[in-house]
Design a protein around this motif. Sequence first.
Motif, PDB file in Angstrom:
ATOM      1  N   VAL A  13      15.653   6.336 -11.171  1.00  0.00           N
ATOM      2  CA  VAL A  13      15.622   5.550  -9.922  1.00  0.00           C
ATOM      3  C   VAL A  13      14.481   4.555 -10.114  1.00  0.00           C
ATOM      4  O   VAL A  13      13.324   4.938 -10.112  1.00  0.00           O
ATOM      5  N   PHE A  14      14.823   3.279 -10.340  1.00  0.00           N
ATOM      6  CA  PHE A  14      13.764   2.356 -10.736  1.00  0.00           C
ATOM      7  C   PHE A  14      13.298   1.439  -9.602  1.00  0.00           C
ATOM      8  O   PHE A  14      12.389   0.645  -9.779  1.00  0.00           O
ATOM      9  N   PHE A  15      13.920   1.558  -8.424  1.00  0.00           N
ATOM     10  CA  PHE A  15      13.399   0.829  -7.259  1.00  0.00           C
ATOM     11  C   PHE A  15      13.815   1.567  -5.987  1.00  0.00           C
ATOM     12  O   PHE A  15      14.730   2.384  -6.008  1.00  0.00           O
ATOM     13  N   PHE A  16      13.086   1.325  -4.928  1.00  0.00           N
ATOM     14  CA  PHE A  16      13.509   1.841  -3.631  1.00  0.00           C
ATOM     15  C   PHE A  16      13.132   0.843  -2.544  1.00  0.00           C
ATOM     16  O   PHE A  16      12.337  -0.076  -2.780  1.00  0.00           O
ATOM     17  N   LEU A  17      13.743   0.998  -1.388  1.00  0.00           N
ATOM     18  CA  LEU A  17      13.501   0.083  -0.268  1.00  0.00           C
ATOM     19  C   LEU A  17      12.908   0.859   0.897  1.00  0.00           C
ATOM     20  O   LEU A  17      13.316   1.991   1.149  1.00  0.00           O
ATOM     21  N   LYS A  18      11.957   0.257   1.558  1.00  0.00           N
ATOM     22  CA  LYS A  18      11.373   0.874   2.747  1.00  0.00           C
ATOM     23  C   LYS A  18      11.278  -0.179   3.842  1.00  0.00           C
ATOM     24  O   LYS A  18      11.052  -1.357   3.556  1.00  0.00           O
ATOM     25  N   GLU A  19      11.457   0.253   5.107  1.00  0.00           N
ATOM     26  CA  GLU A  19      11.287  -0.675   6.222  1.00  0.00           C
ATOM     27  C   GLU A  19       9.933  -0.398   6.880  1.00  0.00           C
ATOM     28  O   GLU A  19       9.628   0.771   7.181  1.00  0.00           O
ATOM     29  N   ALA A  20       9.137  -1.455   7.057  1.00  0.00           N
ATOM     30  CA  ALA A  20       7.829  -1.273   7.704  1.00  0.00           C
ATOM     31  C   ALA A  20       8.046  -0.978   9.184  1.00  0.00           C
ATOM     32  O   ALA A  20       8.662  -1.766   9.901  1.00  0.00           O
ATOM     33  N   GLY A  21       7.547   0.171   9.646  1.00  0.00           N
ATOM     34  CA  GLY A  21       7.710   0.560  11.051  1.00  0.00           C
ATOM     35  C   GLY A  21       6.760  -0.223  11.951  1.00  0.00           C
ATOM     36  O   GLY A  21       7.071  -0.491  13.111  1.00  0.00           O
ATOM     37  N   VAL A  22       5.596  -0.570  11.415  1.00  0.00           N
ATOM     38  CA  VAL A  22       4.588  -1.336  12.176  1.00  0.00           C
ATOM     39  C   VAL A  22       4.042  -2.430  11.255  1.00  0.00           C
ATOM     40  O   VAL A  22       4.245  -2.370  10.035  1.00  0.00           O
ATOM     41  N   ASP A  23       3.346  -3.414  11.830  1.00  0.00           N
ATOM     42  CA  ASP A  23       2.678  -4.428  10.994  1.00  0.00           C
ATOM     43  C   ASP A  23       1.739  -3.689  10.041  1.00  0.00           C
ATOM     44  O   ASP A  23       0.921  -2.876  10.478  1.00  0.00           O
ATOM     45  N   THR A  24       1.884  -3.958   8.738  1.00  0.00           N
ATOM     46  CA  THR A  24       1.135  -3.170   7.745  1.00  0.00           C
ATOM     47  C   THR A  24       0.301  -4.082   6.848  1.00  0.00           C
ATOM     48  O   THR A  24       0.848  -4.769   5.976  1.00  0.00           O
TER      49      THR A  24
END
Length: 139
Positions: A13-24
Amino acid sequence: MIVYETLRMHPPVFFFLKEAGVDTPLVSSDLVVPAGATVIMSQRTLHMHPKLYPDPHVFDPERFSSANSAERHPFAYIPFSAGMRSCPGRKFAMMSLKTTISKVIWNFQILPDETYEPELLWGLSMVTANGMRIKLLKR
Ligand code: HEM
């Protein structure tokens, strides 16, 4: 150490996606990832960073000796991702890899097939288009 180094250079698994829940805010710069933005993170890119892994294209299991590993940030090596949504199968996967490999090398010597060059396929996970050819010599 060989398994670790293999997963460094060839994380399935060479990449993953995440959604920022708050301004980070990012630690590394003045940038802020806004809430709702999708961040694509590549562990392969991270694992090939020469500051973390000098001569990154050289296969060197010694990188994962206890002494050398202790010097690295824990998030510098994330084939199973990291944090709350990291891979729950990590221990099972590592145990399966170690038991399978030890069983094989107990009975066989593994040699490269010099005529074979893997063609990497970068899809949802990293695989080869032309299989994985090795030579097994019975001990
Ligand atoms: C070498 C083998 C494996 C690697 C490199 C690997 C890697 C990963 C990575 C990087 C993620 C995070 C993906 C993301 O954040 O989008 C993940 C998630 C996950 N993995 Fe694995 N994995 C492996 C084996 C396994 C095994 C053996 C199982 C189950 C027995 C498993 C079950 C899962 C599950 C259920 C998730 C989703 C976790 C969640 O979203 O909360 N994995 N894996």
